[in-house]
Design a protein around this motif. Structure first.
Motif, PDB file in Angstrom:
ATOM      1  N   UNK A 163       0.838  -1.201   0.000  1.00 26.00           N
ATOM      2  CA  UNK A 163       0.000   0.000   0.000  1.00 26.00           C
ATOM      3  C   UNK A 163       0.872   1.250   0.000  1.00 26.00           C
ATOM      4  N   UNK A 164       1.990   1.196   0.735  1.00 21.48           N
ATOM      5  CA  UNK A 164       2.935   2.316   0.702  1.00 21.48           C
ATOM      6  C   UNK A 164       3.550   2.452  -0.688  1.00 21.48           C
ATOM      7  N   UNK A 165       3.952   1.328  -1.276  1.00 17.71           N
ATOM      8  CA  UNK A 165       4.542   1.363  -2.614  1.00 17.71           C
ATOM      9  C   UNK A 165       3.556   1.916  -3.641  1.00 17.71           C
ATOM     10  N   UNK A 166       2.274   1.549  -3.513  1.00 18.32           N
ATOM     11  CA  UNK A 166       1.268   2.069  -4.442  1.00 18.32           C
ATOM     12  C   UNK A 166       1.210   3.588  -4.359  1.00 18.32           C
ATOM     13  N   UNK A 167       1.319   4.123  -3.151  1.00 20.27           N
ATOM     14  CA  UNK A 167       1.343   5.582  -2.980  1.00 20.27           C
ATOM     15  C   UNK A 167       2.601   6.180  -3.605  1.00 20.27           C
ATOM     16  N   UNK A 168       3.737   5.504  -3.421  1.00 16.50           N
ATOM     17  CA  UNK A 168       4.970   5.994  -4.037  1.00 16.50           C
ATOM     18  C   UNK A 168       4.849   6.025  -5.557  1.00 16.50           C
ATOM     19  N   UNK A 169       4.264   4.959  -6.115  1.00 14.66           N
ATOM     20  CA  UNK A 169       4.102   4.903  -7.564  1.00 14.66           C
ATOM     21  C   UNK A 169       3.217   6.045  -8.062  1.00 14.66           C
ATOM     22  N   UNK A 170       2.184   6.353  -7.287  1.00 12.83           N
ATOM     23  CA  UNK A 170       1.298   7.451  -7.681  1.00 12.83           C
ATOM     24  C   UNK A 170       2.045   8.786  -7.690  1.00 12.83           C
ATOM     25  N   UNK A 171       2.981   8.938  -6.752  1.00 15.78           N
ATOM     26  CA  UNK A 171       3.702  10.209  -6.639  1.00 15.78           C
ATOM     27  C   UNK A 171       4.932  10.282  -7.532  1.00 15.78           C
ATOM     28  N   UNK A 173       5.722  10.029 -10.839  1.00 19.97           N
ATOM     29  CA  UNK A 173       5.831  10.886 -12.025  1.00 19.97           C
ATOM     30  C   UNK A 173       6.116  12.351 -11.683  1.00 19.97           C
ATOM     31  N   UNK A 174       5.548  12.857 -10.599  1.00 16.53           N
ATOM     32  CA  UNK A 174       5.857  14.224 -10.175  1.00 16.53           C
ATOM     33  C   UNK A 174       7.252  14.321  -9.589  1.00 16.53           C
ATOM     34  N   UNK A 175       7.658  13.287  -8.845  1.00  7.67           N
ATOM     35  CA  UNK A 175       8.982  13.309  -8.228  1.00  7.67           C
ATOM     36  C   UNK A 175      10.078  13.300  -9.279  1.00  7.67           C
ATOM     37  N   UNK A 176       9.964  12.444 -10.287  1.00 10.68           N
ATOM     38  CA  UNK A 176      11.028  12.368 -11.286  1.00 10.68           C
ATOM     39  C   UNK A 176      11.078  13.643 -12.120  1.00 10.68           C
ATOM     40  N   UNK A 177       9.920  14.250 -12.348  1.00 11.56           N
ATOM     41  CA  UNK A 177       9.896  15.535 -13.052  1.00 11.56           C
ATOM     42  C   UNK A 177      10.625  16.592 -12.240  1.00 11.56           C
ATOM     43  N   UNK A 178      10.402  16.597 -10.923  1.00 13.37           N
ATOM     44  CA  UNK A 178      11.073  17.557 -10.044  1.00 13.37           C
ATOM     45  C   UNK A 178      12.570  17.319 -10.017  1.00 13.37           C
ATOM     46  N   UNK A 179      12.987  16.073  -9.899  1.00 14.75           N
ATOM     47  CA  UNK A 179      14.414  15.771  -9.829  1.00 14.75           C
ATOM     48  C   UNK A 179      15.132  16.183 -11.110  1.00 14.75           C
ATOM     49  N   UNK A 180      14.491  15.986 -12.246  1.00 16.92           N
ATOM     50  CA  UNK A 180      15.128  16.348 -13.512  1.00 16.92           C
ATOM     51  C   UNK A 180      15.280  17.853 -13.666  1.00 16.92           C
ATOM     52  N   UNK A 181      14.469  18.607 -12.972  1.00 19.28           N
ATOM     53  CA  UNK A 181      14.578  20.065 -13.045  1.00 19.28           C
ATOM     54  C   UNK A 181      15.510  20.638 -11.984  1.00 19.28           C
ATOM     55  N   UNK A 182      15.674  19.918 -10.884  1.00 20.56           N
ATOM     56  CA  UNK A 182      16.470  20.452  -9.782  1.00 20.56           C
ATOM     57  C   UNK A 182      17.963  20.405 -10.061  1.00 20.56           C
ATOM     58  N   UNK A 183      18.441  19.379 -10.739  1.00 22.87           N
ATOM     59  CA  UNK A 183      19.870  19.217 -10.902  1.00 22.87           C
ATOM     60  C   UNK A 183      20.491  18.605  -9.666  1.00 22.87           C
ATOM     61  N   UNK A 184      21.830  18.545  -9.629  1.00 26.83           N
ATOM     62  CA  UNK A 184      22.524  17.843  -8.552  1.00 26.83           C
ATOM     63  C   UNK A 184      22.366  18.554  -7.213  1.00 26.83           C
ATOM     64  N   UNK A 185      22.571  19.856  -7.183  1.00 30.24           N
ATOM     65  CA  UNK A 185      22.486  20.578  -5.901  1.00 30.24           C
ATOM     66  C   UNK A 185      21.066  20.568  -5.349  1.00 30.24           C
ATOM     67  N   UNK A 186      20.110  20.804  -6.204  1.00 26.95           N
ATOM     68  CA  UNK A 186      18.726  20.785  -5.760  1.00 26.95           C
ATOM     69  C   UNK A 186      18.304  19.409  -5.281  1.00 26.95           C
ATOM     70  N   UNK A 187      18.772  18.356  -5.975  1.00 25.37           N
ATOM     71  CA  UNK A 187      18.450  16.994  -5.558  1.00 25.37           C
ATOM     72  C   UNK A 187      19.059  16.685  -4.194  1.00 25.37           C
ATOM     73  N   UNK A 188      20.301  17.145  -3.978  1.00 26.86           N
ATOM     74  CA  UNK A 188      20.940  16.956  -2.682  1.00 26.86           C
ATOM     75  C   UNK A 188      20.146  17.650  -1.577  1.00 26.86           C
ATOM     76  N   UNK A 189      19.675  18.849  -1.861  1.00 27.93           N
ATOM     77  CA  UNK A 189      18.865  19.574  -0.878  1.00 27.93           C
ATOM     78  C   UNK A 189      17.568  18.822  -0.583  1.00 27.93           C
ATOM     79  N   UNK A 190      16.969  18.235  -1.614  1.00 27.38           N
ATOM     80  CA  UNK A 190      15.746  17.459  -1.410  1.00 27.38           C
ATOM     81  C   UNK A 190      16.026  16.231  -0.544  1.00 27.38           C
TER      82      UNK A 190
END
Length: 390
Positions: A163-171, A173-190
């Motif tokens: 059930x936790x994994x299902x929630x992760x899967x739902x989230x 697509x937004x997470x990977x979009x965010x990571x691709x925009x943040x870059x290395x420093x932003x990802x480290x901050x996240x």
């Protein structure tokens, strides 16, 4: 002495799975077999925890098993971090959200449904097992039961993590979009924010700020998943800076045995092991990319890792069914406890192999089978003119 190994310090042989620092990751990435092998070790920790909970060993044997596997619930935390890493590593550049969700459903749902049927059989055949209400059964089937604390252990108790994994899967697509925009420093901050969130949640749970434990609450486990995704992104970008396998494994083991000293378990236990887990997973990935030695990459470990999901889903049902023969908490001596544990392990592993070969793989192939496009109609053949006869 363990040296720090980074992608910037070594040039991996072609094809590499990570980009040079500052560049974009390649479209085609190699597999990481060590992560599959490590998955088996996490499943084994959970199995040991449940053997301890079912009281197979008494006396000194029981104390040793409790010492070795009492913190085994942290194996689920390892799964959550690993899930974030693997999904980020394998994310396709122009993937569609529905296609991603379809692959995830094909990955976990067939085994979940079959194990759910087995859980029904166990619940209704054994008189001392709790029987679910229709609402509980429906919530379990839809992987929503972990959102309501009184239901999280219904039917197949380990399915709360799905059930936790299902929630992760739902989230995701937004997470990977965010990571691709943040870059290395932003990802480290996240990643740092994720660790901070875990510390705050652990403190509030330890001080009973919540009416129920947040151990199984999907939103509370999201930071572990995000941390795994962040580490994968840094490896992909060639910006990972972390210790090698030996040091990372040592930190993970220290954190594991620190759990009973620092907390009584539950959500706060994740704080003890998160550093080691978050370092060990990318260290194993870097070892695979560079061709460095790795125990977890051996063939038998990878094979067990392939069976680990099915093993995780079926083993507790085997232990529950065994109570009809062994009773509740039988507390055997050392030899009897080893024999019963070995039998439960063998049955669980055999059933896991059946689930993997007869359910998991065929169902995934069926659900992900691409329909062949209809062949375009052949153009009408023009008949050659009839020869002119004199």
């Amino acid at each position: 002495m363990t040296t720090v190994t980074t992608l910037a310090q070594r040039t991996p042989p072609a094809p590499t799975g990570a980009a040079p620092a500052g560049s974009s990751p390649p479209a085609v990435l190699p597999s990481l077999p060590s992560l599959t092998g490590l998955r088996w070790m996490a499943a084994l920790l959970v199995f040991g925890l449940h053997v301890n909970n079912f009281g197979y060993f008494g006396g000194t044997g029981g104390r040793l098993v409790n010492w070795g596997f009492g913190p085994g619930a942290t194996g689920v935390s390892f799964f959550f971090v690993l899930s974030g890493f693997v999904l980020t590593w394998s994310a396709r550049p122009h993937d569609r959200v529905l296609a991603f969700w379809r692959r995830r459903i094909a990955r976990i749902y067939p085994v979940h449904l079959v194990s759910l049927v087995v859980a029904f059989v166990v619940a209704y055949m054994l008189l001392h097992q709790p029987r679910p209400t229709p609402k509980q059964a429906l919530a379990n089937a839809l992987l929503l039961h972990a959102w309501w604390q009184p239901w999280w252990q219904t039917l197949n108790p380990v399915s709360w993590s799905l059930a936790c994994e299902a929630f992760f899967y739902a989230a995701f697509p937004l997470l990977i979009l965010l990571l691709r925009r943040l870059g290395a420093r932003g990802s480290t901050a996240l990643g740092a924010l994720s660790v901070a969130a875990m510390l705050v949640l652990a403190w509030t749970d330890l001080h009973h700020w919540w009416s129920h434990s947040i151990y199984s609450f999907p939103a509370a486990r999201l930071p572990e998943f995000v941390l795994g995704a962040v580490s994968a992104r840094l490896v992909l970008l060639g910006r990972w800076r972390g210790p090698g396998m030996e040091a990372s494994l040592a930190l993970a083991v220290i954190g594991f045995f620190l759990v009973p000293q620092a907390t009584h378990g539950g959500y706060p236990a994740t704080v003890c092991t998160i550093t080691g887990f978050a370092l060990l997973i990318p260290a194993a990935a870097v070892a695979d990319l560079h061709g460095l030695p790795s125990l977890w990459r051996r063939g038998w470990m990878v094979r067990l890792g392939e069976l680990s999901f099915a093993f995780y889903m079926i083993h507790l049902l085997v232990l529950r069914a065994g109570t009809s023969l062994l009773g509740t908490k039988p507390r055997f001596g050392a030899l009897g406890g080893v024999a019963v544990t070995a039998a439960a392990f063998a049955v669980s592993l055999a059933l896991a192999w059946v689930l993997y070969e007869a359910v998991e793989c065929p169902a995934r192939r069926l659900l992900l089978r691409r329909r062949r496009p209809a062949a375009p109609p052949e153009p009408a053949r023009r008949e050659a003119p009839a020869p002119v006869r004199d």
